[in-house]
Structure formats: structure tokens, C-alpha cells
Design a protein around this motif. Sequence first.
Motif, PDB file in Angstrom:
ATOM      1  N   GLY A 129       8.706  32.771  34.038  1.00 50.15           N
ATOM      2  CA  GLY A 129       8.134  33.437  32.875  1.00 50.15           C
ATOM      3  C   GLY A 129       6.640  33.670  32.940  1.00 50.15           C
ATOM      4  O   GLY A 129       5.945  33.563  31.918  1.00 50.15           O
ATOM      5  N   PHE A 130       6.127  33.992  34.138  1.00 44.37           N
ATOM      6  CA  PHE A 130       4.696  34.303  34.298  1.00 44.37           C
ATOM      7  C   PHE A 130       3.791  33.164  33.816  1.00 44.37           C
ATOM      8  O   PHE A 130       2.774  33.401  33.154  1.00 44.37           O
ATOM      9  N   ASN A 131       4.155  31.932  34.128  1.00 49.28           N
ATOM     10  CA  ASN A 131       3.253  30.817  33.822  1.00 49.28           C
ATOM     11  C   ASN A 131       2.023  30.930  34.718  1.00 49.28           C
ATOM     12  O   ASN A 131       2.135  31.022  35.933  1.00 49.28           O
ATOM     13  N   ASN A 132       0.830  30.976  34.111  1.00 42.73           N
ATOM     14  CA  ASN A 132      -0.401  31.091  34.896  1.00 42.73           C
ATOM     15  C   ASN A 132      -1.601  30.729  34.036  1.00 42.73           C
ATOM     16  O   ASN A 132      -1.504  30.628  32.817  1.00 42.73           O
ATOM     17  N   ASP A 133      -2.750  30.561  34.679  1.00 42.27           N
ATOM     18  CA  ASP A 133      -3.959  30.098  33.992  1.00 42.27           C
ATOM     19  C   ASP A 133      -4.735  31.203  33.293  1.00 42.27           C
ATOM     20  O   ASP A 133      -5.763  30.931  32.664  1.00 42.27           O
ATOM     21  N   ILE A 153       2.191  29.241  29.327  1.00 41.36           N
ATOM     22  CA  ILE A 153       2.909  28.135  29.978  1.00 41.36           C
ATOM     23  C   ILE A 153       4.235  28.579  30.569  1.00 41.36           C
ATOM     24  O   ILE A 153       4.852  27.844  31.342  1.00 41.36           O
ATOM     25  N   GLY A 154       4.681  29.774  30.232  1.00 41.67           N
ATOM     26  CA  GLY A 154       5.936  30.264  30.779  1.00 41.67           C
ATOM     27  C   GLY A 154       7.133  29.786  29.987  1.00 41.67           C
ATOM     28  O   GLY A 154       7.016  29.288  28.863  1.00 41.67           O
ATOM     29  N   VAL A 173      10.854  37.727  32.003  1.00 39.64           N
ATOM     30  CA  VAL A 173       9.861  37.834  30.928  1.00 39.64           C
ATOM     31  C   VAL A 173      10.379  38.701  29.783  1.00 39.64           C
ATOM     32  O   VAL A 173       9.657  39.473  29.185  1.00 39.64           O
ATOM     33  N   GLY A 174      11.660  38.556  29.457  1.00 40.83           N
ATOM     34  CA  GLY A 174      12.223  39.300  28.348  1.00 40.83           C
ATOM     35  C   GLY A 174      12.602  40.722  28.741  1.00 40.83           C
ATOM     36  O   GLY A 174      12.829  41.031  29.902  1.00 40.83           O
ATOM     37  N   ASP A 175      12.656  41.600  27.746  1.00 36.40           N
ATOM     38  CA  ASP A 175      13.101  42.974  27.953  1.00 36.40           C
ATOM     39  C   ASP A 175      12.052  43.763  28.727  1.00 36.40           C
ATOM     40  O   ASP A 175      10.930  43.946  28.279  1.00 36.40           O
TER      41      ASP A 175
END
Length: 345
Positions: free
Chosen positions: A119-123, A98-99, A183-185
Motif C-alpha cells: 500500500g505504498f508505505n513510505n517516508d 504507513i500503508g 492502493v485501492g481503485d
Amino acid sequence: MYKRVIRPLLFSIDPERIHHFTFKMIQLSAKIPGLSAIIRKKFSVNDPNLAKEVFGLKFKNPVGIAAGFDKNALIINELENFGFGFVEIGTVTPKPQIGNPKKRLFRLKKDQGLINRMGFNNDGVDVISKRLKNKSTKLIIGGNIGKNTATPNDVSKPDFIENFEKLHPYVDYFVVNVSCPNVGDTAKLQDRDFLVDLLSTLKSINETKTIQRPILLKIAPDLNNGQLDEIIDIVFSSKIEGVIASNTSVDRSELITSKSELDAIGSGGLSGKPIGEKSTKVIRYLSEKSNKGFVIIGVGGIHSADDAIEKLEAGADLVQLYTGFIYEGPALVRDINKAILKNRK
């Protein structure tokens, strides 16, 4: 009309909500008899002189839509009506996610930019692969791939391999995304040895396939010349086809938007006009230092036909839009393609 009437209405609504609403309207427009033909007539430039062959693929024109716009391959068929020569979907991860928590997308109207920490929200790769299998468009499709946020960096290679294997039958080229600031580190993911190993592994898998897909690396716009020299070495060492320059930026200097507004927004990647010059400098440096040794797709701050021409002249083989498409409207694609034709005469 877009800037005077449509954009003010769209910009009066939360950017993520209006993004989803616009997708639904685009999907609906394709179901209304005759409307797709009207859109194509208004925005598409059909001229064989626009066609360009890059890494063995023939693009009907060099203007694409960047990853992040149609993450889930929901409107790839419809985007062809707006005159694009190719579409890059993703970033795709193995498992759906969900990101980051909302609110995570912000307009910088004074700067004609966006800040996002989606945050790379994708299906997820399985669902997206099925959509791509059923596509009707003949556009070139790129697959932008990344790791799931929950996957530790030091064991993330299998995430990229899974994406690569599952998307391979349905996309025309791949983009390895290790430079997203949302997306973090990502320090480990941008380590030279890790990247050479990852890219070389994907290249080896690719060579076992009947049809081989070009592989590109997406890089940040904030790299210094020494880091760009390392990128050139990575591309040559792993023997991938090229780079996308560039991703979003973490630099907030020289923005018109006040510090208090930026502090209220918080972290995220900056896109749009503020990173245009920085992106072009990266393209020019990579092109000159590598002696045009690999393909470069230029993205970042393209808000006019002149911006696109500048990136092509700096060494980009193709260009992509995202934030400029939102601020300037669909006529931007047409204007760029017309300018490219005029520039070639």
C-alpha cells in the motif's frame, strides 16, 4: 551457500520483518572496514562492455533493482556493492504513509513468488529527497512516484506533480506508477485520457528544467493486446520515453500454492517466477508493435541469467530484479552480467 544456509534462515522469519533486518545488516556491513570491498569483489562485474546508454543516461550495466525493494532510499549507496547498475526507489508519495495493515507480505515458496499488499508505505517525498541529496553513490537512480492513498483519483494529478518537482534534482529518471493493485481503485488512474493529460503535464514541466529527466510509465502484466495497443498510443501521444513492464499481477491461475492458502492470504499483487512468462510476452508485444519506438525496462520473474537474457532478447533495454533477488541471492546480479558479456561475444 545462500540457498542452502542463508535463505532457509531468512525464510523462517516473517518476510517484512526480515526485510528490515536485512537492510540493517547491509548498512552495518558498509561500516566494517574492508567488507564493502570484499562484497564488491564477489558480486560486481566491472567491464566497460556492460555499459549501456539508454534515454541519454549511461548505465554501467543493464541490471537494476526494482521499485519496492528500497522504497525510502535507505541503502542506495550500499546496493552498488552488489553489482547493480541502477536503483529505483519508491513508490514515493507526497505525504508519508504507513500503508496497509499488517500482515501484508507473503511468500509462495512452492511457486517462488511473493504476494504483497504493502500500500505504498513510505517516508514521504520530503524525507526521501533529503536522503537522495546526501547520497554518495554514482549509480543511476530512478524515482517511482504515486499518489497518496487518501487522495481521490480525480484530483490526484497534483500529487504526481509535487513528487516530480521535489525529486527532480535528485533522481535520473521518473516512473509514474498507476498500475499497482494494492492502493485501492486504480481504474481512473489507468484511463487513457487521464494518463495522457498527466504524462503530458509532467513532460511539459520537465521541459522547463535545465536538465530534463526521462519519464516512464509502469504497466500491469495482465493487459490484453488491445490494452497494450492503447499503452503504445499513450506513450507516443504524451511523448514520454518508455514503459516498465511489468508491475505485479492479480492473476492467481496456474499456481502450485493451494487455493486454501491463497484464500487465507487474500488480496495483493503477485510477483516472482509465476509472472515471468507473462511479463516477457508483454515486453515482446510492445517492442514489436511499436517497432522499438520507446525504451522498455523488463521486470517480473527474473530468477536466472537465462530469464534476464530472454527479456533482453524480447525487446527490453534494461532489466530489474526484486523477488528473484530474494529467492536466488546476490550472486544473481553477477551471473546475469556475466551472461550478458558472454552473449555479446
